[in-house]
Design an enzyme around this catalytic site. Structure first.
Site, PDB file in Angstrom:
ATOM      1  N   HIS A  21       8.131   9.050 -27.357  1.00 18.72           N
ATOM      2  CA  HIS A  21       6.544  10.127 -27.258  1.00 18.72           C
ATOM      3  C   HIS A  21       7.179  11.812 -27.099  1.00 18.72           C
ATOM      4  O   HIS A  21       6.328  12.240 -27.689  1.00 18.72           O
ATOM      5  CB  HIS A  21       6.611   9.920 -25.798  1.00 18.72           C
ATOM      6  N   LYS A  41       2.756  11.747 -10.709  1.00 13.49           N
ATOM      7  CA  LYS A  41       2.221  10.363 -11.404  1.00 13.49           C
ATOM      8  C   LYS A  41       2.793   9.379 -12.009  1.00 13.49           C
ATOM      9  O   LYS A  41       4.127   8.972 -12.320  1.00 13.49           O
ATOM     10  CB  LYS A  41       2.082  10.765 -13.012  1.00 13.49           C
ATOM     11  N   HIS A  82      -0.445  11.847 -28.049  1.00 12.35           N
ATOM     12  CA  HIS A  82      -1.425  10.246 -27.724  1.00 12.35           C
ATOM     13  C   HIS A  82      -1.770   9.556 -28.729  1.00 12.35           C
ATOM     14  O   HIS A  82      -1.565   7.930 -28.707  1.00 12.35           O
ATOM     15  CB  HIS A  82      -2.271   9.963 -26.562  1.00 12.35           C
ATOM     16  N   GLU A 133       9.374  18.098 -24.596  1.00 16.15           N
ATOM     17  CA  GLU A 133       9.017  18.646 -23.539  1.00 16.15           C
ATOM     18  C   GLU A 133       9.506  19.639 -22.484  1.00 16.15           C
ATOM     19  O   GLU A 133       8.840  20.763 -22.098  1.00 16.15           O
ATOM     20  CB  GLU A 133       9.154  17.408 -21.905  1.00 16.15           C
ATOM     21  N   LYS A 155       6.948  22.805 -13.852  1.00 16.83           N
ATOM     22  CA  LYS A 155       6.693  21.907 -13.448  1.00 16.83           C
ATOM     23  C   LYS A 155       5.522  21.570 -11.788  1.00 16.83           C
ATOM     24  O   LYS A 155       4.795  22.159 -11.250  1.00 16.83           O
ATOM     25  CB  LYS A 155       7.167  20.207 -13.719  1.00 16.83           C
ATOM     26  N   HIS A 176      -0.708  16.923 -25.884  1.00 14.20           N
ATOM     27  CA  HIS A 176      -0.257  15.450 -25.757  1.00 14.20           C
ATOM     28  C   HIS A 176      -1.767  14.642 -25.991  1.00 14.20           C
ATOM     29  O   HIS A 176      -1.878  13.386 -26.063  1.00 14.20           O
ATOM     30  CB  HIS A 176      -0.709  15.122 -23.779  1.00 14.20           C
ATOM     31  N   ARG A 214       1.162  -1.294  -0.424  1.00 16.07           N
ATOM     32  CA  ARG A 214      -0.146   0.054   0.407  1.00 16.07           C
ATOM     33  C   ARG A 214       0.969   1.113  -0.105  1.00 16.07           C
ATOM     34  O   ARG A 214       0.533   2.190   0.411  1.00 16.07           O
ATOM     35  CB  ARG A 214      -0.777   0.236   1.036  1.00 16.07           C
ATOM     36  N   ARG A 238      -3.463  21.693 -13.222  1.00 16.16           N
ATOM     37  CA  ARG A 238      -2.566  20.628 -14.348  1.00 16.16           C
ATOM     38  C   ARG A 238      -2.268  19.691 -15.652  1.00 16.16           C
ATOM     39  O   ARG A 238      -1.094  19.490 -16.164  1.00 16.16           O
ATOM     40  CB  ARG A 238      -2.024  19.168 -12.651  1.00 16.16           C
ATOM     41  N   GLU A 275      -4.864  16.796 -10.412  1.00 11.55           N
ATOM     42  CA  GLU A 275      -5.039  17.271 -11.720  1.00 11.55           C
ATOM     43  C   GLU A 275      -6.776  17.900 -12.533  1.00 11.55           C
ATOM     44  O   GLU A 275      -7.252  16.869 -13.080  1.00 11.55           O
ATOM     45  CB  GLU A 275      -4.951  16.243 -12.681  1.00 11.55           C
ATOM     46  N   ASN A 333      -0.201  19.244 -19.959  1.00 13.54           N
ATOM     47  CA  ASN A 333      -0.496  17.985 -21.311  1.00 13.54           C
ATOM     48  C   ASN A 333      -0.676  18.886 -22.409  1.00 13.54           C
ATOM     49  O   ASN A 333      -1.548  17.783 -23.849  1.00 13.54           O
ATOM     50  CB  ASN A 333      -2.496  17.379 -21.138  1.00 13.54           C
TER      51      ASN A 333
HETATM   52  N1  GLY Z   1       3.588  14.410 -17.723  1.00 12.49           N
HETATM   53  C1  GLY Z   1       1.986  15.623 -17.320  1.00 12.49           C
HETATM   54  C2  GLY Z   1       1.729  15.582 -15.903  1.00 12.49           C
HETATM   55  O1  GLY Z   1       3.002  14.824 -15.506  1.00 12.49           O
HETATM   56  O2  GLY Z   1       0.933  16.038 -15.204  1.00 12.49           O
END
Ligand code: GLY
Length: 369
Positions: free
Chosen positions: A265, A143, A251, A185, A226, A247, A121, A240, A236, A244
């Site tokens: 990517h 993430k 994606h 990025e 960031k 993205h 956990r 946040r 998010e 993206n």
């Molecule tokens: N890579 C996008 C984020 O970490 O929210």
């Protein structure tokens, strides 16, 4: 030894991101304060291990380390390897108070972070990102996750690392193509929220791969941006999503090209950013010059900018739009896009006519053919 620290102030989950050189050599100093016993579990991959594992072992000094080396590549971010990491940690009697070290690029960071999130956990983990993409994006913010046959990052958890060591010296052994993909990025940060940083990148981007101080500054600035966003919106619910930018397109393109070497990517992010600005201009949100400036910089860096820059055949625009429907950013069945009112002025919207997206995709597929 040059070193900068970005603090990520998330209450009892706060941590530091160290950006600099020789951080691996000093790994023991950085990691020992986190340990209850002098032992860590290191997960790496078979491109990084042969190049850098000996240095990490040496840097860990008196800290014993168990090592698991997995195959490099996006395919490793999957159920079978998640099982392997978790079972390996349990076989090694990894306890709740132990620390797992993710030593690799974004794939290893996401996979190992997720394994740490669900093992007993939740055990703590340290990110030692070895790629530019991982240093500026995926190692920070918590993430974690894996891909499934339904799409990228569809299974995962928010689990913050306890420490990030972004040693820019490690970037020197990256393939130029991988370094540039990570740069996608970096550009994203300028485009989403800091026009002055985009201008700095226009001036210095081409020198980053050979100038350590510039590299440290690019990574530090990206990480600081960031961290600021993650602190405002860790899970998010709002801001946040700005991270993206590019993205939603990316994606779909990655799904269409099989998450492989055809489109990395960060290359998909670069193309996605160009398309997001195209779409914004098409909707009269930003000036027509903005997408040209984005493309101009990507071109100066030798990066892909359009569907026509991706080798091989792609599905048609309708099929790509359908793939976008699998994106996590779908809300009430509506696609959410990150669009822009100008360089550095991104915002989130669901109010995007499908016809405009299709036109953007078609124009990009036809570009320069
Ligand atoms: N890579 C996008 C984020 O970490 O929210």
């Amino acid at each position: 030894m040059a070193e900068k620290i970005v603090h990520v102030p998330l209450g009892d989950r706060a941590y530091d991101v160290h950006v600099g050189t020789s951080l691996i050599a000093a790994a023991e100093n950085h990691i020992a304060p986190l340990l209850r016993r002098k032992r860590v579990f290191v997960v790496t991959e078979d491109r990084v291990g042969p190049l850098h594992l000996a240095s990490l072992r040496e840097g860990l000094g008196g800290i014993a380390c168990e090592v698991l080396e997995l195959p490099a590549g996006e395919g490793t971010k999957s159920w079978p390897y998640l099982t392997q990491v978790v079972e390996w940690l349990l076989d090694g009697r990894c306890e709740r108070g132990d620390v797992v070290v993710a030593f690799g690029g974004g794939v290893i960071g996401d996979l190992v972070g997720f394994a740490a999130a669900i093992l007993r956990r939740g055990v703590r983990f340290v990110q030692v990102p070895t790629s530019l993409l991982a240093q500026v994006d995926s190692s920070v913010g918590g993430k974690t996750g894996i891909n499934t046959r339904h799409g990228k990052n569809l299974v995962g958890a928010f689990h913050q690392p306890s420490l990030v060591l972004a040693d820019v010296g490690l970037l020197e052994t990256m393939r130029p193509r991988d370094f540039l993909a990570g740069y996608g990025e970096v550009v994203k940060y300028g485009l989403l929220g800091d026009a002055a940083f985009f201008e700095w990148l226009e001036a210095h981007g081409p020198d980053l791969s050979r100038d350590t101080e510039l590299r440290i500054e690019a990574v530090r600035h990206s990480v600081q941006m960031k961290a600021d966003i993650v602190v405002r919106d860790e899970t998010e619910q709002g801001d946040r999503a700005l991270l993206n930018l590019g993205h939603t397109f990316c994606h779909a393109l990655e799904a269409a090209t099989g998450y492989g070497d055809r489109l990395l990517h960060g290359e998909g992010v670069a193309v996605g950013c160009a398309l997001a600005f195209d779409l914004s201009a098409r909707l009269n949100l930003c000036s027509q010059e903005d997408p040209s400036r984005v493309r101009g910089h990507l071109q100066a860096m030798g990066m892909p900018r359009d569907l026509s820059d991706i080798p091989g055949d792609l599905p048609d625009a309708e099929a790509l739009l359908d793939l976008m429907g699998q994106d996590k950013k779908v809300l009430d069945g509506k696609l959410r896009f990150i669009l822009a009112r100008g360089l550095g002025q991104a915002f989130v919207t669901s109010d995007v006519p499908a016809a405009a997206v299709l036109e953007t995709l078609r124009a990009s597929g036809d570009a320069f053919r």
